[in-house]
Write an enzyme that holds these catalytic residues in place. Sequence first.
Site, PDB file in Angstrom:
ATOM      1  N   ASN A 151       0.723  -1.246   0.105  1.00  0.00           N
ATOM      2  CA  ASN A 151      -0.142  -0.074  -0.011  1.00  0.00           C
ATOM      3  C   ASN A 151       0.931   1.350  -0.023  1.00  0.00           C
ATOM      4  OD1 ASN A 151      -2.180  -1.321  -0.002  1.00  0.00           O
ATOM      5  ND2 ASN A 151      -2.711  -0.896   2.209  1.00  0.00           N
ATOM      6  N   HIS A 170     -15.317  -3.160   0.183  1.00  0.00           N
ATOM      7  CA  HIS A 170     -15.133  -2.501  -1.089  1.00  0.00           C
ATOM      8  C   HIS A 170     -16.604  -2.095  -1.273  1.00  0.00           C
ATOM      9  CE1 HIS A 170     -14.237  -2.282  -5.447  1.00  0.00           C
ATOM     10  NE2 HIS A 170     -13.190  -1.593  -4.966  1.00  0.00           N
ATOM     11  N   ARG A 224      -4.917   1.406 -13.291  1.00  0.00           N
ATOM     12  CA  ARG A 224      -3.748   1.428 -12.695  1.00  0.00           C
ATOM     13  C   ARG A 224      -3.182   0.310 -12.359  1.00  0.00           C
ATOM     14  NH1 ARG A 224      -1.742   6.872 -12.191  1.00  0.00           N
ATOM     15  NH2 ARG A 224      -3.508   7.390 -11.272  1.00  0.00           N
ATOM     16  N   HIS A 284     -15.158   3.320 -15.041  1.00  0.00           N
ATOM     17  CA  HIS A 284     -15.048   2.666 -13.795  1.00  0.00           C
ATOM     18  C   HIS A 284     -16.216   1.720 -13.408  1.00  0.00           C
ATOM     19  CE1 HIS A 284     -14.300   2.390  -9.223  1.00  0.00           C
ATOM     20  NE2 HIS A 284     -13.158   1.768  -9.787  1.00  0.00           N
TER      21      HIS A 284
END
Length: 712
Positions: free
Chosen positions: A51, A597, A413, A443
């Site tokens: 991260n 999420h 990404r 997205h």
Amino acid sequence: MSGKEGCAAWDFTQNRELSWLGFNARVLAEAEDENVPLLERLKFLAIFTSNLDEFFMIRVGSLTDLAAVDKNARDNKSGLTAKEQLHKIYAAVTPLYERRTRALHAVEEGLRREGLTRLHVDRLGSADQKFVRQYFKNVVAPILSPQIVDMHHPFPHIGGKMLHIGALLRDKKDKKGELFGILPVPSSLPDVLYLPGGDGVRYVCVEDILYHNAAHVFGMYEVIEKTVFCVTRNADINPEDEAFDVEADFRKKMEKLLRQRRRLGVVRVELGREISRRFIAYFCDRFGVSDHQIFVSHAPIKMEYAYSVGDKLPEDERRELSDPPFEPQQPAMLPAGQSLLKTVTKRDVLLSYPYESMEPFLQMIREAASDREVLSIRITIYRLARKAKLVEYLCAAAENGKDVTVLIELRARFDEQNNIDWSERLEEAGCKIIYGFEDYKVHSKICLITRQERGQVRYITQVGTGNYNEKTARLYTDVSLITANPSVGADAAAFFSNMALGNLDGEYNRLLVAPHSLKSSLLALIDEQIAKGREGYILMKFNSLTDIDLIEKLSEASCAGVQIELIVRGICCLLPGVSGKTQNVTVTSIVGRFLEHSRIFCFGTGAAEKLYISSADLMTRNTERRVEIACPIDSPEVRARLHDILYAMQHDSVKARVLQPDGSYVKKPAVPDPICAQQLLMRQAMDEAQRQSAEAAPREPIWKRLRARFVR
């Protein structure tokens, strides 16, 4: 945009980057938690490390660029310039390195007692030393590429996140000057070397072997100082900033950008050993960094090995040191053995990952690929697994003559190359490929199956909060709605038509679609609750909150007396509990076994409640610069299931942390029967799987017990 910019009183907002570091500190807290099994704690250390790597590559990289081009630009949540933000970031990261070191020592001490030990080469016994020497001689030495830096040997390009041994050298014959020696750690080598014999599983890091053999490699030189080092490069390549020729092949552009990413500027240098000031000065000079950008890591710089070392233990021992195994269950709303494609024509179905399996959705696509009544399949793809059954089924559909359109985002990404590869495979099979827009990432997570039944066109629509990634669907919590609702299907059909035409301003009856209508609709939904005053209620679960307009609107709602509960896993730039601003707002973060999420938005209570699931977080990039979708939930059964999820999150007293007005997080007070949301949802999934029968109706027991306590 909001008038917040230029305002001197940032009294209920905080800086995005510092908030993110707080999130990663909560990840690190899982590695420090003695109630978490040891192997899972080791993995949390690896997650924290990766991260932080991505944070420096992307966020610190973009701030570095901003500081260079606009010194006066200020963050609209904290009033800080880019340079001021960077100073605060570097200062905040140093104690995190220290915490990671302490956590690793504690975890490794516990693992050592269980028979899993990381050793240092300089502390090995004679038999192990001999084994390591033979390994170095036979396996490592033949593939090494050492280099010195002098007037005849220029300083080489150092790849980002590649381990190297750096050494200050002096010629043994001519001792006048010093040279710099570089020894790359070959990427073909494993991360660790397991040692034979002894008790339990023992291993050493491969870079430690090279470090201790540096004198042998640079044999004609005297090694004055040496260290393991690794640079982190700015990876914030933004294709929207490039002056792309509209006629050129977008896939080729992305391949060019990936090559460019490898050569961007250094934003961090990590050292595996303490070194002298003059050696530090050398690194600063060579990489164009300051002292505060150099960090000494007493833990291994790269920790990917954490995911595999436990596999060397006997299975019973590994189980004792790991989370209890959990297999995704048969979805509660889909009786075992029934086809999702057929079931959804009768009622909406909600899949809840990872507690329930993604397999029924994949099988629905597989079934659609050979269904004679299916005319077309259209889907947006942002991230896929390395091995993706979904791609196989889409290719099979195209090969069976179905009209298959895949809108694939090449700028996901760090998954760019993977998506490029999949786009080529899909194209070869006859699928129509759309690459989206130059200025807006796609997205959204939506799939539309169009069927012709008895001469009538019917739609089956899937809208989700997470990617179609079969691997992460076992690790991330997400929800996925499958519905035959004709109005949702008509909007989905219009959405794909608009995407094919490059139209971002399409009008929709039910779906909220960014960048055109999602943000304005959310603001309007908050306004509806503001009009209710103290009777208003907002409950939202998502990953990050940075959009200043939504932050200010939530503050306005709080001031109107609306009760607001936010469940925000990561960045939250809104500070709750600030008198006169956010006194009616609470913010909770949950970090645990699975990555929270899902995005669920709830406005109001009772019959007037409006409930949505979405692909979007409340970040400016999602609301203004991406194509996102939020879908309303009509089915009472699906709404009840979503409230089960929200209730578990609200009442978690094990993993939940509560955001304070000063930006810190505190654990929720312990209760007599503590609830862990993720454990509760796992238990619910298993209970429902056991209760199912061939004609089971959609589940309701948990909701009936808890609904009265949950709904205001």
